[in-house]
Design a protein around this motif. Structure first.
Motif, PDB file in Angstrom:
ATOM      1  N   SER A 191      -7.992   2.188  -4.045  1.00  0.00           N
ATOM      2  CA  SER A 191      -7.018   1.860  -3.001  1.00  0.00           C
ATOM      3  C   SER A 191      -5.614   2.338  -3.324  1.00  0.00           C
ATOM      4  CB  SER A 191      -6.997   0.347  -2.761  1.00  0.00           C
ATOM      5  OG  SER A 191      -8.184  -0.087  -2.166  1.00  0.00           O
ATOM      6  N   LYS A 192      -5.114   2.002  -4.499  1.00  0.00           N
ATOM      7  CA  LYS A 192      -3.732   2.332  -4.846  1.00  0.00           C
ATOM      8  C   LYS A 192      -3.627   3.733  -5.447  1.00  0.00           C
ATOM      9  CE  LYS A 192      -3.147  -2.096  -3.984  1.00  0.00           C
ATOM     10  NZ  LYS A 192      -2.566  -2.634  -2.753  1.00  0.00           N
ATOM     11  N   GLY A 210     -13.778  -3.233  -1.534  1.00  0.00           N
ATOM     12  CA  GLY A 210     -12.408  -3.398  -1.995  1.00  0.00           C
ATOM     13  C   GLY A 210     -12.338  -4.273  -3.228  1.00  0.00           C
ATOM     14  N   THR A 248      -6.334   2.418   0.779  1.00  0.00           N
ATOM     15  CA  THR A 248      -6.390   0.965   0.978  1.00  0.00           C
ATOM     16  C   THR A 248      -7.349   0.571   2.092  1.00  0.00           C
ATOM     17  OG1 THR A 248      -4.402   1.174   2.348  1.00  0.00           O
ATOM     18  CG2 THR A 248      -4.093   0.504   0.058  1.00  0.00           C
ATOM     19  N   GLU A 304       0.836  -1.198   0.000  1.00  0.00           N
ATOM     20  CA  GLU A 304       0.000   0.000   0.000  1.00  0.00           C
ATOM     21  C   GLU A 304       0.873   1.251   0.000  1.00  0.00           C
ATOM     22  OE1 GLU A 304      -2.379   0.139   3.506  1.00  0.00           O
ATOM     23  OE2 GLU A 304      -0.708  -0.277   4.854  1.00  0.00           O
TER      24      GLU A 304
END
Length: 393
Positions: free
Chosen positions: A236-237, A98, A242, A39
């Motif tokens: 997330s990235k 996610g 994340t 992450e």
């Protein structure tokens, strides 16, 4: 207690194992440098945090539709139109908890017992486990180092059987950082269509690319490719979110409907405030995402040059993500180690540098180094690795 057969097939995560060992050493007071992170080491941009906080203050803390807020689906639609020139409708989008959970839901909705999924190696550690949990069978195809860890159409064709249902394409890749060109995707897409395979295109690292590299989605190559592809992505990235757990799938409406129904019985819906944060991520911008990408690129360029100077270490320079995936087999053999896994354990014990063995990704000669940490720590880690190699040579 007698556990289910499905969980007995799972392989423990090598990433979590090395992280746990590193944490234990830290707790004992050792100066451990961890290069296993999957992450970004940046905080979520403040405008996203404020959007989520505002949503809670305004009372948006209740259940949402199982497949995601309409406003978030609209933001995803706009993102694909702007970035890839692709047009989708809300019933072709499922937002989940996610990208990992979205992938899990996809395989649960897609696979029956013994259905096969082609997985190029090196692979992200959860792909084969999720396929197995759905009753499917992972079929591995070697992405050779001399081809930047990418598979060819011939390899794909040769791996197909009457039971093959899908193929996974991860570009940019975790763990290698390699990317498929538009021309390579065209040929892989033709092979997939010729064999009636669903393409699962994991594009979670699409915003983290470097140098002259250009990201292409296989779905944008042609309309037939789009119809045969499910794109997996999330914030997330790209936006350092994340822990917010927002990912999504975009593709065939019947599959998306089935995934949404399945998610409604497992998670009910993605977290409301996280969805409002994701809406802000895609509809507002303050330059922080690009600054993060630039920082990763600087680290890559600085660290890569030092890494390839270490004896017995070779490395294909990545074009995206935030990992290096060097081959250290020569260094391990010269050091008298029976395997790279043993070399990794000794590196952690002797020099207090934690890296992830490539065996967990299907490449036992390699290790994964994350450069999602400061340049100072990265340079110190490389000094320790070089010292370790010199000591064991």
């Amino acid at each position: 207690m007698q556990l289910s057969k499905r969980v007995s097939t799972l392989t423990p995560s090598s990433t979590l194992a090395i992280t746990a060992k590193a944490k234990a050493l830290k707790a004992e007071g050792h100066d451990v440098i961890g290069l296993g992170a999957g992450e970004p080491d940046f905080n979520t941009p403040s405008y996203i945090i404020e959007a989520a906080a505002s949503s809670m203050r305004e009372g948006y803390t209740k259940y949402t539709p199982s497949g995601g807020l309409p406003a978030l689906k609209d933001a995803v639609i706009d993102k694909f139109n702007k970035d890839q020139g692709l047009n989708y409708t809300p019933d072709e989008i499922m937002v989940g908890t996610g990208a990992k959970h979205v992938l899990y839901t996809l395989f649960q909705a897609l696979l029956d017992e013994e259905d096969e999924v082609i997985i190029p190696t090196p692979y992200w550690v959860s792909y084969p486990e999720q396929v197995k949990l759905a009753g499917g069978k992972p079929v591995y195809v070697d992405g050779l180092e001399e081809n930047d860890f990418k598979i060819t159409p011939d390899q794909l064709e040769n791996a197909v059987t009457s039971k093959t249902k899908a193929v996974i394409i991860n570009s940019p890749s975790n763990p290698t950082g390699s990317m498929y060109s538009k021309e390579e995707l065209e040929k892989l897409g033709e092979a997939a269509i010729n064999n009636n395979l669903l393409v699962v295109s994991d594009e979670i690292y699409e915003k983290l690319i470097y140098g002259e590299a250009v990201h292409h989605s296989i779905a944008q190559v042609s309309n037939p490719f789009k119809e045969q592809t499910v794109v997996i992505n999330g914030v997330s990235k790209s936006h350092s979110m994340t822990g917010w757990r927002i990912g999504y799938a975009v593709g065939n409406k019947e599959l998306i409907k089935a995934m949404t129904s399945l998610a409604s019985h497992s998670t009910s819906n993605p977290t409301a405030s996280s969805q409002y944060g994701a809406i802000a991520a895609y509809t507002k911008e303050d330059g922080s995402v690009e600054k993060m990408r630039e920082a990763f690129e600087e680290r890559l360029n600085r660290v890569y040059e030092k890494l390839i100077q270490i004896p017995g270490v070779t490395c294909v320079k990545p074009k995206g993500a935030f990992y290096l995936f060097p081959n250290v087999k020569e260094a391990a053999v010269k050091g008298g180690f029976s395997s790279v896994d043993e070399w990794v354990k000794a590196l952690l014990e002797d020099e207090k540098v934690a890296v992830v063995p490539g065996s967990g990704f299907g490449s036992p000669d390699n290790i994964r180094l994350s450069y999602a940490t400061s340049l100072d720590l990265l340079e110190k880690a490389l000094e320790r690795i070089e010292q370790f190699v010199e000591k064991h040579s």
